[in-house]
Design a protein around this motif. Structure first.
Motif, PDB file in Angstrom:
ATOM      1  N   GLY A 151      10.819 -14.763  19.469  1.00  0.00           N
ATOM      2  CA  GLY A 151      11.423 -16.062  19.262  1.00  0.00           C
ATOM      3  C   GLY A 151      12.288 -16.112  18.026  1.00  0.00           C
ATOM      4  O   GLY A 151      12.712 -15.080  17.501  1.00  0.00           O
ATOM      5  N   THR A 152      12.523 -17.318  17.543  1.00  0.00           N
ATOM      6  CA  THR A 152      13.438 -17.549  16.422  1.00  0.00           C
ATOM      7  C   THR A 152      12.712 -18.193  15.254  1.00  0.00           C
ATOM      8  O   THR A 152      11.942 -19.141  15.425  1.00  0.00           O
ATOM      9  N   TRP A 153      12.959 -17.648  14.062  1.00  0.00           N
ATOM     10  CA  TRP A 153      12.528 -18.256  12.798  1.00  0.00           C
ATOM     11  C   TRP A 153      13.661 -19.170  12.383  1.00  0.00           C
ATOM     12  O   TRP A 153      14.818 -18.742  12.326  1.00  0.00           O
ATOM     13  N   ILE A 154      13.343 -20.428  12.109  1.00  0.00           N
ATOM     14  CA  ILE A 154      14.348 -21.413  11.718  1.00  0.00           C
ATOM     15  C   ILE A 154      13.962 -21.960  10.344  1.00  0.00           C
ATOM     16  O   ILE A 154      12.908 -22.574  10.195  1.00  0.00           O
ATOM     17  N   THR A 155      14.798 -21.717   9.362  1.00  0.00           N
ATOM     18  CA  THR A 155      14.581 -22.321   8.049  1.00  0.00           C
ATOM     19  C   THR A 155      15.352 -23.637   8.063  1.00  0.00           C
ATOM     20  O   THR A 155      16.584 -23.652   8.129  1.00  0.00           O
ATOM     21  N   LEU A 156      14.605 -24.737   8.051  1.00  0.00           N
ATOM     22  CA  LEU A 156      15.195 -26.070   8.212  1.00  0.00           C
ATOM     23  C   LEU A 156      15.756 -26.630   6.913  1.00  0.00           C
ATOM     24  O   LEU A 156      16.705 -27.430   6.930  1.00  0.00           O
ATOM     25  N   GLU A 157      15.155 -26.248   5.797  1.00  0.00           N
ATOM     26  CA  GLU A 157      15.608 -26.687   4.478  1.00  0.00           C
ATOM     27  C   GLU A 157      15.226 -25.592   3.492  1.00  0.00           C
ATOM     28  O   GLU A 157      14.417 -24.731   3.820  1.00  0.00           O
ATOM     29  N   PRO A 158      15.829 -25.581   2.299  1.00  0.00           N
ATOM     30  CA  PRO A 158      15.461 -24.535   1.341  1.00  0.00           C
ATOM     31  C   PRO A 158      13.930 -24.455   1.236  1.00  0.00           C
ATOM     32  O   PRO A 158      13.263 -25.487   1.066  1.00  0.00           O
ATOM     33  N   SER A 159      13.399 -23.238   1.368  1.00  0.00           N
ATOM     34  CA  SER A 159      11.950 -23.070   1.492  1.00  0.00           C
ATOM     35  C   SER A 159      11.443 -21.913   0.643  1.00  0.00           C
ATOM     36  O   SER A 159      12.173 -20.945   0.384  1.00  0.00           O
ATOM     37  N   LYS A 160      10.158 -22.033   0.258  1.00  0.00           N
ATOM     38  CA  LYS A 160       9.457 -20.960  -0.452  1.00  0.00           C
ATOM     39  C   LYS A 160       8.067 -20.825   0.150  1.00  0.00           C
ATOM     40  O   LYS A 160       7.460 -21.822   0.550  1.00  0.00           O
ATOM     41  N   LYS A 161       7.594 -19.577   0.199  1.00  0.00           N
ATOM     42  CA  LYS A 161       6.257 -19.326   0.733  1.00  0.00           C
ATOM     43  C   LYS A 161       5.691 -18.084   0.078  1.00  0.00           C
ATOM     44  O   LYS A 161       6.418 -17.269  -0.495  1.00  0.00           O
ATOM     45  N   PHE A 162       4.374 -17.945   0.159  1.00  0.00           N
ATOM     46  CA  PHE A 162       3.713 -16.682  -0.117  1.00  0.00           C
ATOM     47  C   PHE A 162       3.493 -16.027   1.231  1.00  0.00           C
ATOM     48  O   PHE A 162       3.300 -16.713   2.241  1.00  0.00           O
ATOM     49  N   PHE A 163       3.533 -14.688   1.271  1.00  0.00           N
ATOM     50  CA  PHE A 163       3.321 -14.008   2.544  1.00  0.00           C
ATOM     51  C   PHE A 163       2.534 -12.722   2.346  1.00  0.00           C
ATOM     52  O   PHE A 163       2.554 -12.108   1.277  1.00  0.00           O
ATOM     53  N   PHE A 164       1.838 -12.340   3.413  1.00  0.00           N
ATOM     54  CA  PHE A 164       1.069 -11.105   3.469  1.00  0.00           C
ATOM     55  C   PHE A 164       1.340 -10.503   4.842  1.00  0.00           C
ATOM     56  O   PHE A 164       1.132 -11.183   5.854  1.00  0.00           O
ATOM     57  N   ALA A 165       1.858  -9.273   4.892  1.00  0.00           N
ATOM     58  CA  ALA A 165       2.300  -8.698   6.155  1.00  0.00           C
ATOM     59  C   ALA A 165       1.716  -7.305   6.380  1.00  0.00           C
ATOM     60  O   ALA A 165       1.497  -6.551   5.429  1.00  0.00           O
ATOM     61  N   SER A 166       1.501  -6.985   7.644  1.00  0.00           N
ATOM     62  CA  SER A 166       1.006  -5.668   8.032  1.00  0.00           C
ATOM     63  C   SER A 166       1.792  -5.177   9.243  1.00  0.00           C
ATOM     64  O   SER A 166       1.945  -5.896  10.224  1.00  0.00           O
ATOM     65  N   PRO A 202       8.371  -8.022  13.795  1.00  0.00           N
ATOM     66  CA  PRO A 202       8.021  -6.643  13.460  1.00  0.00           C
ATOM     67  C   PRO A 202       6.659  -6.416  12.811  1.00  0.00           C
ATOM     68  O   PRO A 202       6.249  -5.273  12.646  1.00  0.00           O
ATOM     69  N   TYR A 203       5.940  -7.477  12.430  1.00  0.00           N
ATOM     70  CA  TYR A 203       4.642  -7.293  11.782  1.00  0.00           C
ATOM     71  C   TYR A 203       3.772  -8.527  11.933  1.00  0.00           C
ATOM     72  O   TYR A 203       4.258  -9.586  12.306  1.00  0.00           O
ATOM     73  N   ASP A 204       2.478  -8.351  11.687  1.00  0.00           N
ATOM     74  CA  ASP A 204       1.575  -9.492  11.556  1.00  0.00           C
ATOM     75  C   ASP A 204       1.830 -10.092  10.190  1.00  0.00           C
ATOM     76  O   ASP A 204       1.880  -9.363   9.185  1.00  0.00           O
ATOM     77  N   GLU A 205       1.995 -11.399  10.137  1.00  0.00           N
ATOM     78  CA  GLU A 205       2.283 -12.048   8.850  1.00  0.00           C
ATOM     79  C   GLU A 205       1.496 -13.338   8.713  1.00  0.00           C
ATOM     80  O   GLU A 205       1.450 -14.148   9.645  1.00  0.00           O
ATOM     81  N   ILE A 206       0.904 -13.511   7.547  1.00  0.00           N
ATOM     82  CA  ILE A 206       0.282 -14.776   7.176  1.00  0.00           C
ATOM     83  C   ILE A 206       1.202 -15.427   6.161  1.00  0.00           C
ATOM     84  O   ILE A 206       1.595 -14.798   5.169  1.00  0.00           O
ATOM     85  N   CYS A 207       1.577 -16.673   6.413  1.00  0.00           N
ATOM     86  CA  CYS A 207       2.499 -17.417   5.565  1.00  0.00           C
ATOM     87  C   CYS A 207       1.776 -18.622   4.961  1.00  0.00           C
ATOM     88  O   CYS A 207       1.059 -19.327   5.668  1.00  0.00           O
ATOM     89  N   ASN A 240       0.852  -1.180   0.000  1.00  0.00           N
ATOM     90  CA  ASN A 240       0.000   0.000   0.000  1.00  0.00           C
ATOM     91  C   ASN A 240       0.897   1.243   0.000  1.00  0.00           C
ATOM     92  O   ASN A 240       2.098   1.147   0.258  1.00  0.00           O
ATOM     93  N   PRO A 241       0.348   2.413  -0.302  1.00  0.00           N
ATOM     94  CA  PRO A 241       1.180   3.617  -0.389  1.00  0.00           C
ATOM     95  C   PRO A 241       1.982   3.919   0.882  1.00  0.00           C
ATOM     96  O   PRO A 241       3.108   4.407   0.812  1.00  0.00           O
ATOM     97  N   ALA A 242       1.444   3.611   2.044  1.00  0.00           N
ATOM     98  CA  ALA A 242       2.143   3.882   3.300  1.00  0.00           C
ATOM     99  C   ALA A 242       3.208   2.818   3.608  1.00  0.00           C
ATOM    100  O   ALA A 242       4.022   2.993   4.510  1.00  0.00           O
ATOM    101  N   GLY A 243       3.185   1.699   2.887  1.00  0.00           N
ATOM    102  CA  GLY A 243       4.128   0.618   3.141  1.00  0.00           C
ATOM    103  C   GLY A 243       3.812  -0.201   4.369  1.00  0.00           C
ATOM    104  O   GLY A 243       4.635  -0.989   4.833  1.00  0.00           O
ATOM    105  N   THR A 244       2.594  -0.064   4.899  1.00  0.00           N
ATOM    106  CA  THR A 244       2.218  -0.800   6.116  1.00  0.00           C
ATOM    107  C   THR A 244       1.562  -2.142   5.813  1.00  0.00           C
ATOM    108  O   THR A 244       1.376  -2.947   6.723  1.00  0.00           O
ATOM    109  N   LEU A 245       1.212  -2.376   4.559  1.00  0.00           N
ATOM    110  CA  LEU A 245       0.637  -3.648   4.120  1.00  0.00           C
ATOM    111  C   LEU A 245       1.378  -4.044   2.849  1.00  0.00           C
ATOM    112  O   LEU A 245       1.452  -3.255   1.901  1.00  0.00           O
ATOM    113  N   PHE A 246       1.948  -5.242   2.842  1.00  0.00           N
ATOM    114  CA  PHE A 246       2.706  -5.673   1.668  1.00  0.00           C
ATOM    115  C   PHE A 246       2.706  -7.197   1.601  1.00  0.00           C
ATOM    116  O   PHE A 246       2.377  -7.873   2.576  1.00  0.00           O
TER     117      PHE A 246
END
Length: 118
Positions: free
Chosen positions: A101-116, A63-68, A40-46
């Protein structure tokens, strides 16, 4: 608004962004790329797609709400108490802004994400 404002979100398409995290929060092998398809123009939703290699990133706080939406690979989230959840292809999860907490990437990964950040 017209049909021109509707965005297609595909893996690896959009603006390549490599987030900068505070010193000492990422493991030496941490590698990630966000492909931001929209904001969005404010950069608060991407959102868009993301890809990462095995490694860890301390997020205190997240730092944000995220749906993965996991497409491939496997990741885990571990809170500061050591409790953990793992996610793989086809799974959808929400990480709330302020999670500690900690984000742990266990193996090469891909996702779609939506963050606010709001």
């Amino acid at each position: 608004m017209t049909i021109d404002t509707v965005t297609t979100i595909e893996l690896g398409s959009g603006e390549a962004v490599r987030p900068h995290w505070p010193e000492g929060t990422a493991s030496p092998d941490w590698t990630e790329t966000e492909w931001r398809a929209f904001a969005n123009p404010a950069g608060t939703l991407f959102g868009g797609s993301w890809e990462g290699e095995p490694g860890t990133l301390l997020l205190d706080p997240y730092p944000y709400d995220e749906i993965c939406v996991m497409v491939s690979g496997r990741v885990a989230l571990e809170d500061l108490a050591g409790d953990r959840k793992e996610f793989g292809p086809g799974q959808v999860f929400h990480v709330p802004k302020g999670f500690r907490g900690t984000w742990i990437t266990l193996e090469p990964s891909k996702k779609f994400f939506f963050a606010s950040t709001a």
